[in-house]
Motif scaffolding. Structure first.
Motif, mmCIF file in Angstrom:
data_model
loop_
_atom_site.group_PDB
_atom_site.id
_atom_site.type_symbol
_atom_site.label_atom_id
_atom_site.label_comp_id
_atom_site.label_asym_id
_atom_site.label_seq_id
_atom_site.Cartn_x
_atom_site.Cartn_y
_atom_site.Cartn_z
ATOM 1 N N GLY A 3 0.790 -1.223 0.000
ATOM 2 C CA GLY A 3 0.000 0.000 0.000
ATOM 3 C C GLY A 3 0.820 1.270 0.000
ATOM 4 O O GLY A 3 0.269 2.358 0.059
ATOM 5 N N THR A 4 2.145 1.146 -0.021
ATOM 6 C CA THR A 4 3.021 2.317 -0.055
ATOM 7 C C THR A 4 3.687 2.411 -1.421
ATOM 8 O O THR A 4 4.270 1.438 -1.897
ATOM 9 C CB THR A 4 4.123 2.225 1.025
ATOM 10 N N ALA A 5 3.597 3.572 -2.034
ATOM 11 C CA ALA A 5 4.274 3.797 -3.311
ATOM 12 C C ALA A 5 5.764 3.977 -3.042
ATOM 13 O O ALA A 5 6.147 4.718 -2.129
ATOM 14 C CB ALA A 5 3.708 5.033 -4.002
ATOM 15 N N ILE A 6 6.606 3.262 -3.788
ATOM 16 C CA ILE A 6 8.054 3.396 -3.636
ATOM 17 C C ILE A 6 8.705 3.479 -5.016
ATOM 18 O O ILE A 6 8.157 3.002 -6.004
ATOM 19 C CB ILE A 6 8.677 2.231 -2.835
ATOM 20 N N ALA A 7 9.876 4.091 -5.047
ATOM 21 C CA ALA A 7 10.678 4.161 -6.272
ATOM 22 C C ALA A 7 12.130 4.250 -5.837
ATOM 23 O O ALA A 7 12.437 4.651 -4.714
ATOM 24 C CB ALA A 7 10.293 5.374 -7.108
ATOM 25 N N GLY A 8 13.044 3.876 -6.731
ATOM 26 C CA GLY A 8 14.441 3.949 -6.359
ATOM 27 C C GLY A 8 15.370 3.587 -7.490
ATOM 28 O O GLY A 8 14.948 3.220 -8.580
ATOM 29 N N GLY A 20 16.261 5.397 -2.542
ATOM 30 C CA GLY A 20 14.845 5.116 -2.714
ATOM 31 C C GLY A 20 14.005 6.106 -1.944
ATOM 32 O O GLY A 20 14.481 6.805 -1.051
ATOM 33 N N TYR A 21 12.726 6.140 -2.320
ATOM 34 C CA TYR A 21 11.844 7.085 -1.654
ATOM 35 C C TYR A 21 10.394 6.628 -1.718
ATOM 36 O O TYR A 21 10.009 5.806 -2.545
ATOM 37 C CB TYR A 21 11.989 8.489 -2.243
ATOM 38 N N THR A 22 9.627 7.145 -0.782
ATOM 39 C CA THR A 22 8.175 7.043 -0.773
ATOM 40 C C THR A 22 7.688 8.465 -1.038
ATOM 41 O O THR A 22 8.507 9.382 -1.136
ATOM 42 C CB THR A 22 7.656 6.558 0.604
ATOM 43 N N ASN A 24 6.768 10.465 1.028
ATOM 44 C CA ASN A 24 7.091 11.312 2.184
ATOM 45 C C ASN A 24 8.407 10.994 2.876
ATOM 46 O O ASN A 24 8.654 11.465 3.980
ATOM 47 C CB ASN A 24 5.948 11.202 3.206
ATOM 48 N N LEU A 25 9.257 10.179 2.256
ATOM 49 C CA LEU A 25 10.524 9.807 2.885
ATOM 50 C C LEU A 25 11.556 9.487 1.806
ATOM 51 O O LEU A 25 11.244 8.798 0.836
ATOM 52 C CB LEU A 25 10.320 8.563 3.773
ATOM 53 N N VAL A 26 12.774 9.997 1.998
ATOM 54 C CA VAL A 26 13.891 9.681 1.106
ATOM 55 C C VAL A 26 14.978 9.028 1.961
ATOM 56 O O VAL A 26 15.280 9.507 3.047
ATOM 57 C CB VAL A 26 14.466 10.951 0.428
ATOM 58 N N CYS A 27 15.569 7.943 1.433
ATOM 59 C CA CYS A 27 16.617 7.243 2.182
ATOM 60 C C CYS A 27 17.673 6.735 1.205
ATOM 61 O O CYS A 27 17.339 6.166 0.162
ATOM 62 C CB CYS A 27 15.998 6.076 2.948
ATOM 63 N N GLU A 60 6.102 1.408 9.130
ATOM 64 C CA GLU A 60 5.281 0.681 10.107
ATOM 65 C C GLU A 60 5.146 1.494 11.391
ATOM 66 O O GLU A 60 4.068 1.587 11.973
ATOM 67 C CB GLU A 60 5.925 -0.674 10.415
ATOM 68 N N LEU A 61 6.260 2.104 11.821
ATOM 69 C CA LEU A 61 6.264 2.912 13.044
ATOM 70 C C LEU A 61 5.545 4.243 12.841
ATOM 71 O O LEU A 61 4.820 4.702 13.729
ATOM 72 C CB LEU A 61 7.714 3.151 13.483
ATOM 73 N N ARG A 62 5.748 4.860 11.683
ATOM 74 C CA ARG A 62 5.137 6.168 11.376
ATOM 75 C C ARG A 62 4.507 6.109 9.976
ATOM 76 O O ARG A 62 5.144 6.465 8.980
ATOM 77 C CB ARG A 62 6.191 7.266 11.425
ATOM 78 N N PRO A 63 3.267 5.638 9.863
ATOM 79 C CA PRO A 63 2.606 5.448 8.568
ATOM 80 C C PRO A 63 2.572 6.693 7.688
ATOM 81 O O PRO A 63 2.544 6.579 6.458
ATOM 82 C CB PRO A 63 1.189 5.013 8.958
ATOM 83 N N GLU A 64 2.609 7.880 8.294
ATOM 84 C CA GLU A 64 2.595 9.111 7.494
ATOM 85 C C GLU A 64 3.858 9.265 6.637
ATOM 86 O O GLU A 64 3.890 10.060 5.701
ATOM 87 C CB GLU A 64 2.401 10.353 8.382
ATOM 88 N N LEU A 65 4.902 8.472 6.906
ATOM 89 C CA LEU A 65 6.116 8.508 6.083
ATOM 90 C C LEU A 65 5.940 7.746 4.773
ATOM 91 O O LEU A 65 6.750 7.883 3.866
ATOM 92 C CB LEU A 65 7.309 7.939 6.853
ATOM 93 N N GLY A 66 4.894 6.950 4.678
ATOM 94 C CA GLY A 66 4.612 6.204 3.452
ATOM 95 C C GLY A 66 3.859 7.070 2.457
ATOM 96 O O GLY A 66 4.277 8.180 2.145
ATOM 97 N N GLY A 67 2.774 6.563 1.986
ATOM 98 C CA GLY A 67 1.935 7.270 1.020
ATOM 99 C C GLY A 67 1.542 6.322 -0.097
ATOM 100 O O GLY A 67 2.364 5.537 -0.570
ATOM 101 N N ARG A 68 0.289 6.395 -0.499
ATOM 102 C CA ARG A 68 -0.222 5.466 -1.510
ATOM 103 C C ARG A 68 0.162 5.859 -2.929
ATOM 104 O O ARG A 68 0.289 5.004 -3.795
ATOM 105 C CB ARG A 68 -1.739 5.355 -1.398
ATOM 106 N N ASN A 69 0.332 7.159 -3.190
ATOM 107 C CA ASN A 69 0.611 7.632 -4.553
ATOM 108 C C ASN A 69 1.605 8.775 -4.538
ATOM 109 O O ASN A 69 1.669 9.548 -3.582
ATOM 110 C CB ASN A 69 -0.677 8.148 -5.222
ATOM 111 N N PHE A 70 2.331 8.897 -5.638
ATOM 112 C CA PHE A 70 3.165 10.070 -5.866
ATOM 113 C C PHE A 70 2.316 11.111 -6.584
ATOM 114 O O PHE A 70 1.541 10.771 -7.484
ATOM 115 C CB PHE A 70 4.375 9.730 -6.749
ATOM 116 N N GLU A 71 2.458 12.368 -6.198
ATOM 117 C CA GLU A 71 1.750 13.437 -6.908
ATOM 118 C C GLU A 71 2.435 13.676 -8.243
ATOM 119 O O GLU A 71 3.665 13.656 -8.331
ATOM 120 C CB GLU A 71 1.774 14.729 -6.093
ATOM 121 N N CYS A 72 1.632 13.918 -9.252
ATOM 122 C CA CYS A 72 2.181 14.231 -10.568
ATOM 123 C C CYS A 72 2.552 15.711 -10.583
ATOM 124 O O CYS A 72 1.699 16.567 -10.347
ATOM 125 C CB CYS A 72 1.153 13.919 -11.656
#
Length: 150
Positions: A3-8, A20-22, A24-27, A60-72
């Motif tokens: 359920g989390t959009a990811i790219a990398g 990689g990133y979601t 709301n998070l870059v690592c 898992e600890l902070r769901p707001e760091l995920g996100g279902r979609n990337f904004e265009c």
């Protein structure tokens, strides 16, 4: 990370890395030796598992760091192109690909390489075109029509 959009992107030289990133998070994970010694692993083998473990735990600890979609981003449009020539695809193009591109770089011509005929669903072959039957031409002044000659 269901359920989390990811790219990398992976990278390998003497080391291995993964960026990689979601939404709301870059690592970034780098694995290698400080003395420039050969690691002997790719970025996917060395860094990606560490990135996956970290980001999965973080989301898992902070769901707001995920996100279902990337904004265009503004100014980006989606265009279906022919993969062979990069032009706008038609129904006849065998290799079509949906790409995201800026308006300035988007193709503005349709592929002509494969024609513009649909493929048959049953045979997966391009439809055949036959020339239309020509209507008999009217005789010009002083000519005798073909039917009158018979």
């Amino acid at each position: 990370m269901k359920g989390t959009a990811i790219a990398g992107k992976t990278g390998t030289s003497r080391d291995g890395w993964f960026v990689g990133y979601t939404p709301n998070l870059v690592c970034v994970v780098w694995i290698g030796f400080d003395d420039n010694q050969q690691l002997g692993l790719t970025g996917a083998e060395a860094a990606l598992p560490a990135w996956t473990d970290f980001v999965s735990s973080a989301v898992e600890l902070r769901p707001e760091l995920g996100g279902r979609n990337f904004e265009c981003p503004e100014g980006i449009k989606f265009v279906e192109i022919d993969s062979e020539d990069g032009l706008i695809s038609t129904l006849s193009c065998p290799s079509r690909e949906l790409i995201a591109i800026t308006e300035a770089l988007a193709p503005n011509a349709e592929c002509f390489k494969h024609g513009n005929l649909p493929y048959s669903v049953e045979t997966d072959e391009q439809a055949q075109v036959t020339a239309p039957a020509q209507a008999p031409r009217e005789p010009k002044a002083g000519e005798v029509s073909e039917t009158a000659q018979e």
